[in-house]
Design an enzyme around this catalytic site. Structure first.
Site, PDB file in Angstrom:
ATOM      1  CB  ALA A  57       1.360   0.008   6.277  1.00 33.57           C
ATOM      2  NE  ARG A  99       3.007   6.959   2.396  1.00 37.71           N
ATOM      3  CZ  ARG A  99       3.578   5.862   2.851  1.00 37.71           C
ATOM      4  NH1 ARG A  99       4.285   5.097   2.045  1.00 37.71           N
ATOM      5  NH2 ARG A  99       3.425   5.501   4.099  1.00 37.71           N
ATOM      6  CG  HIS A 103       5.100  -2.412  10.513  1.00 33.79           C
ATOM      7  ND1 HIS A 103       6.474  -2.544  10.644  1.00 33.79           N
ATOM      8  CD2 HIS A 103       4.902  -1.435   9.596  1.00 33.79           C
ATOM      9  CE1 HIS A 103       7.067  -1.668   9.864  1.00 33.79           C
ATOM     10  NE2 HIS A 103       6.139  -0.976   9.221  1.00 33.79           N
ATOM     11  CG  ASN A 129       8.282  -1.556   0.117  1.00 36.16           C
ATOM     12  OD1 ASN A 129       7.741  -1.685   1.213  1.00 36.16           O
ATOM     13  ND2 ASN A 129       8.823  -0.421  -0.279  1.00 36.16           N
ATOM     14  NE  ARG A 153       9.963   6.267   8.920  1.00 32.17           N
ATOM     15  CZ  ARG A 153       8.954   6.058   8.092  1.00 32.17           C
ATOM     16  NH1 ARG A 153       9.034   5.126   7.163  1.00 32.17           N
ATOM     17  NH2 ARG A 153       7.855   6.769   8.187  1.00 32.17           N
ATOM     18  CE1 TYR A 156       8.409   5.414   3.331  1.00 36.59           C
ATOM     19  CE2 TYR A 156       6.898   7.254   3.573  1.00 36.59           C
ATOM     20  CZ  TYR A 156       7.380   6.041   3.998  1.00 36.59           C
ATOM     21  OH  TYR A 156       6.824   5.433   5.098  1.00 36.59           O
ATOM     22  CD  GLU A 193      10.464  -7.003   5.436  1.00 39.72           C
ATOM     23  OE1 GLU A 193      10.088  -6.007   6.065  1.00 39.72           O
ATOM     24  OE2 GLU A 193      10.627  -8.118   5.978  1.00 39.72           O
ATOM     25  CG  ASP A 233       0.479 -17.452   7.686  1.00 43.65           C
ATOM     26  OD1 ASP A 233       1.564 -17.473   8.299  1.00 43.65           O
ATOM     27  OD2 ASP A 233      -0.630 -17.490   8.253  1.00 43.65           O
ATOM     28  N   PRO A 256       0.787  -1.224   0.000  1.00 43.12           N
ATOM     29  CG  PRO A 256      -0.157  -1.111   2.124  1.00 43.12           C
ATOM     30  CD  PRO A 256       0.568  -2.028   1.198  1.00 43.12           C
ATOM     31  CG  ASN A 257      -0.385   4.263   1.285  1.00 45.95           C
ATOM     32  OD1 ASN A 257      -1.386   4.697   0.717  1.00 45.95           O
ATOM     33  ND2 ASN A 257      -0.424   3.780   2.511  1.00 45.95           N
ATOM     34  NE  ARG A 280       6.731   4.293   9.984  1.00 47.48           N
ATOM     35  CZ  ARG A 280       5.730   4.196   9.115  1.00 47.48           C
ATOM     36  NH1 ARG A 280       5.640   3.152   8.331  1.00 47.48           N
ATOM     37  NH2 ARG A 280       4.820   5.147   9.031  1.00 47.48           N
ATOM     38  CG  HIS A 322      11.049  -1.797   4.320  1.00 45.44           C
ATOM     39  ND1 HIS A 322       9.673  -1.743   4.243  1.00 45.44           N
ATOM     40  CD2 HIS A 322      11.353  -2.996   4.871  1.00 45.44           C
ATOM     41  CE1 HIS A 322       9.172  -2.858   4.739  1.00 45.44           C
ATOM     42  NE2 HIS A 322      10.172  -3.646   5.114  1.00 45.44           N
ATOM     43  CG  LEU A 323      11.458   3.205  -0.978  1.00 44.23           C
ATOM     44  CD1 LEU A 323      10.257   4.054  -1.345  1.00 44.23           C
ATOM     45  CD2 LEU A 323      12.488   3.226  -2.078  1.00 44.23           C
ATOM     46  CB  SER A 324      12.305   4.912   5.206  1.00 46.82           C
ATOM     47  OG  SER A 324      11.392   3.986   5.766  1.00 46.82           O
TER      48      SER A 324
END
Length: 148
Positions: A77, A17, A80, A74, A107, A22, A98, A87, A9-10, A111, A100-102
Site C-alpha cells: 500500500a 488475505r 501509492h 514490494n 485494479r 493475491y 518494484e 526518498d 504492509p500486509n 492503485r 507487485h503480485l497483482s
C-alpha cells in the site's frame, strides 16, 4: 551479488488475505522460491518485511552500509503514497525493482499511481509470486550490464 527482498504492509498475511487477488501462496513459500533461485545463482540475500513505513526506510538506509547490490521491493500500500520510501531509495542509489503480485494497473484507480516507481529501475506486476523472480532477473540483467 547481494540482493535484498523488502516487503511492505500486509505481505505477511499472504495466503489468507484476499486470495482471489493475491493467491494462496504465503510470504514464506514465496521467500523459499526466491531463496532457491538466489542460492542456485550464488547470490547473497536477505528478506525483510514490515508493516511500518519507518522500519522500511531504516532497512533501505541500512542497505547502503551493507554493500547491497540491488533491492527488490514490494512496497504494498505504500506504493501509492510513501514519499519517505521513495526518498530513501533515491538517497541510497541502489538499483531497485518494484514488484507487485497483482496487476496494479488493472485494479482500483488509486492503485495505478506509484510514487515509488520513479525511484526504481523498473516495475513488475501481475504475475503472482513470479513477479519476484522476474524482478530478481531484471535486477541481475541490469547489474551485469552496469558492470561491463
Amino acid at each position: 551479488m547481494n540482493i535484498w527482498i523488502i516487503n511492505g504492509p500486509n505481505i505477511n498475511l499472504l495466503g489468507t488475505r484476499e486470495p482471489d487477488i493475491y493467491g494462496h501462496e504465503t510470504m514464506e513459500s514465496i521467500n523459499r522460491q526466491i531463496q532457491t533461485y538466489l542460492t542456485d545463482h550464488g547470490h547473497l540475500y536477505e528478506f525483510f518485511q514490515s508493516n511500518s513505513e519507518g522500519a522500511l526506510v531504516d532497512k533501505i538506509q541500512e542497505a547502503l552500509n551493507e554493500q547491497v547490490d540491488g533491492i527488490v521491493i514490494n512496497p504494498a500500500a505504500y506504493t501509492h503514497y510513501s514519499y519517505a520510501i521513495h526518498d530513501a531509495l533515491k538517497s541510497v542509489s541502489i538499483p531497485t525493482v518494484e514488484v507487485h503480485l497483482s496487476a496494479i494497473h488493472s485494479r482500483e484507480a488509486f492503485r495505478k499511481d506509484s510514487v515509488i516507481a520513479p525511484a526504481c529501475i523498473g516495475q513488475v506486476s501481475g504475475f503472482g509470486s513470479a513477479s519476484y523472480l522476474l524482478g530478481v532477473q531484471a535486477l541481475e540483467l541490469h547489474l551485469a550490464k552496469e558492470n561491463t
